[in-house]
Scaffold this motif. Structure first.
Motif, PDB file in Angstrom:
ATOM      1  N   VAL A   1       0.852  -1.181   0.000  1.00 18.85           N
ATOM      2  CA  VAL A   1       0.000   0.000   0.000  1.00 18.85           C
ATOM      3  C   VAL A   1       0.894   1.240   0.000  1.00 18.85           C
ATOM      4  O   VAL A   1       1.869   1.325   0.742  1.00 18.85           O
ATOM      5  CB  VAL A   1      -0.959  -0.004   1.216  1.00 18.85           C
ATOM      6  N   MET A   2       0.587   2.185  -0.879  1.00 18.03           N
ATOM      7  CA  MET A   2       1.445   3.358  -1.046  1.00 18.03           C
ATOM      8  C   MET A   2       0.884   4.562  -0.291  1.00 18.03           C
ATOM      9  O   MET A   2      -0.325   4.725  -0.164  1.00 18.03           O
ATOM     10  CB  MET A   2       1.595   3.682  -2.533  1.00 18.03           C
ATOM     11  N   PHE A   3       1.801   5.386   0.201  1.00 14.18           N
ATOM     12  CA  PHE A   3       1.392   6.618   0.860  1.00 14.18           C
ATOM     13  C   PHE A   3       2.133   7.792   0.249  1.00 14.18           C
ATOM     14  O   PHE A   3       3.177   7.641  -0.379  1.00 14.18           O
ATOM     15  CB  PHE A   3       1.645   6.549   2.375  1.00 14.18           C
ATOM     16  N   GLY A   4       1.570   8.959   0.416  1.00 14.02           N
ATOM     17  CA  GLY A   4       2.149  10.182  -0.127  1.00 14.02           C
ATOM     18  C   GLY A   4       1.068  11.245  -0.162  1.00 14.02           C
ATOM     19  O   GLY A   4      -0.081  10.998   0.230  1.00 14.02           O
TER      20      GLY A   4
ATOM     21  N   ILE B   1      -6.329   7.373   7.522  1.00 10.21           N
ATOM     22  CA  ILE B   1      -6.041   7.002   8.913  1.00 10.21           C
ATOM     23  C   ILE B   1      -5.933   8.252   9.783  1.00 10.21           C
ATOM     24  O   ILE B   1      -6.458   8.298  10.908  1.00 10.21           O
ATOM     25  CB  ILE B   1      -4.753   6.168   8.985  1.00 10.21           C
ATOM     26  N   LEU B   2      -5.252   9.277   9.293  1.00  7.07           N
ATOM     27  CA  LEU B   2      -5.110  10.511  10.054  1.00  7.07           C
ATOM     28  C   LEU B   2      -6.463  11.149  10.344  1.00  7.07           C
ATOM     29  O   LEU B   2      -6.718  11.629  11.458  1.00  7.07           O
ATOM     30  CB  LEU B   2      -4.212  11.502   9.299  1.00  7.07           C
TER      31      LEU B   2
ATOM     32  N   ILE C   1     -12.220   6.417  19.463  1.00  7.52           N
ATOM     33  CA  ILE C   1     -11.618   5.080  19.484  1.00  7.52           C
ATOM     34  C   ILE C   1     -11.234   4.702  18.059  1.00  7.52           C
ATOM     35  O   ILE C   1     -12.025   4.845  17.132  1.00  7.52           O
ATOM     36  CB  ILE C   1     -12.605   4.034  20.039  1.00  7.52           C
ATOM     37  N   TYR C   2     -10.005   4.223  17.888  1.00  8.01           N
ATOM     38  CA  TYR C   2      -9.556   3.778  16.568  1.00  8.01           C
ATOM     39  C   TYR C   2      -9.255   2.284  16.634  1.00  8.01           C
ATOM     40  O   TYR C   2      -8.376   1.856  17.402  1.00  8.01           O
ATOM     41  CB  TYR C   2      -8.303   4.542  16.134  1.00  8.01           C
TER      42      TYR C   2
ATOM     43  N   SER D   1       0.872   5.295  16.267  1.00  5.82           N
ATOM     44  CA  SER D   1       1.607   6.104  17.239  1.00  5.82           C
ATOM     45  C   SER D   1       2.468   7.147  16.547  1.00  5.82           C
ATOM     46  O   SER D   1       2.560   8.298  16.986  1.00  5.82           O
ATOM     47  CB  SER D   1       2.483   5.186  18.111  1.00  5.82           C
ATOM     48  N   THR D   2       3.109   6.767  15.459  1.00  6.42           N
ATOM     49  CA  THR D   2       3.951   7.702  14.699  1.00  6.42           C
ATOM     50  C   THR D   2       3.111   8.832  14.110  1.00  6.42           C
ATOM     51  O   THR D   2       3.501   9.997  14.152  1.00  6.42           O
ATOM     52  CB  THR D   2       4.687   6.955  13.570  1.00  6.42           C
TER      53      THR D   2
END
Length: 241
Positions: free
Chosen positions: A156-159, A168-169, A177-178, A222-223
């Motif tokens: 899965v790519m992110f950018g 997700i953000l 709750i996530y 967490s990051t």
């Protein structure tokens, strides 16, 4: 343009999330890039219309003649076309198998030297997942039509403007709750879209790069929330069967 034909690379899906970045890397590598898509006006909006090393052409990967025209005189080709949701006649089989075979067969017929086919991580023709199964079948038909094809299998790519970390953000910011299945220990291997694009461009140049980063779902969350006012706390929750 004729003098540069040995450096022409046609990119199918060159206006997409990955494809547009592949185009930029190829252009920076001094290739003449032919951006083939059903909506050539999108390429002009993305890249402008005054770059002498870029050409936008209309091409439908379901059309043999259109593919052949887009590949005329090309040294290399990148198939970065992808489909994640089936709609009408646009199915995983029609895009990832039939059209993939079509591009590879036409590339071989046209005497193209290099083909980079973008697939996906974990492809398996025996998978219960229709998407993963068709990705696997697509690789087989591409290899059958163009034996020396380079298969790109990104996770899965992110950018910027992605549909992964951005989503997700948003959820982490909005939800109290996530959910993280498997106690958040499920291993992920996200790939930065710019790195995948660079690796794809290098495949056309005959060089390869390998970069693997794995992290748990909990570490990823967490990051992402490191700069939030409230720290992320995890707690196991039992769900009913």
């Amino acid at each position: 343009m004729a003098a540069m034909n040995h450096r022409v690379v046609t990119v199918f899906g060159g206006t997409g999330f990955l494809g547009r970045r592949v185009v930029r890397h190829l252009r920076d590598g001094e290739f003449f890039v032919r951006i083939a898509s059903r909506h050539p006006e999108r390429a002009k909006k993305l890249f402008g219309s005054d770059d002498p090393q870029l050409q936008s052409v209309e091409a439908n990967i379901h059309d043999e003649r259109a593919i052949a025209d887009a590949l005329a005189g090309a040294y290399g080709v990148v198939n970065a076309v992808s489909l994640y949701i089936e709609q009408g006649q646009e199915t995983f089989h029609s895009v990832h198998v039939e059209s993939a075979r079509r591009v590879a067969a036409q590339a071989h017929r046209a005497g193209v030297e290099r083909l980079a086919h973008v697939s996906g991580i974990g492809t398996d023709v025996a998978s219960p997942s229709l998407y993963i199964r068709k990705r696997g079948e697509g690789e087989l038909v591409v290899r059958a039509a163009f034996a020396d094809a380079t298969i790109i299998r990104p996770a899965v790519m992110f950018g910027p403007d992605d549909a992964f970390l951005t989503t997700i953000l948003k959820l982490l910011r909005r939800l109290p709750i996530y959910p993280m299945f498997g106690r958040g220990l499920t291993r992920l291997q996200p790939a930065y879209v710019g790195d995948v694009a660079e690796a794809t461009a290098r495949a056309l140049q005959g060089t390869e790069t390998h970069a693997i980063t794995r992290m748990s779902a909990a570490l990823l969350a967490s990051t992402l929330t490191r700069n939030f006012s409230e720290p992320l706390r995890t707690k196991p929750v039992l769900s009913p069967n």
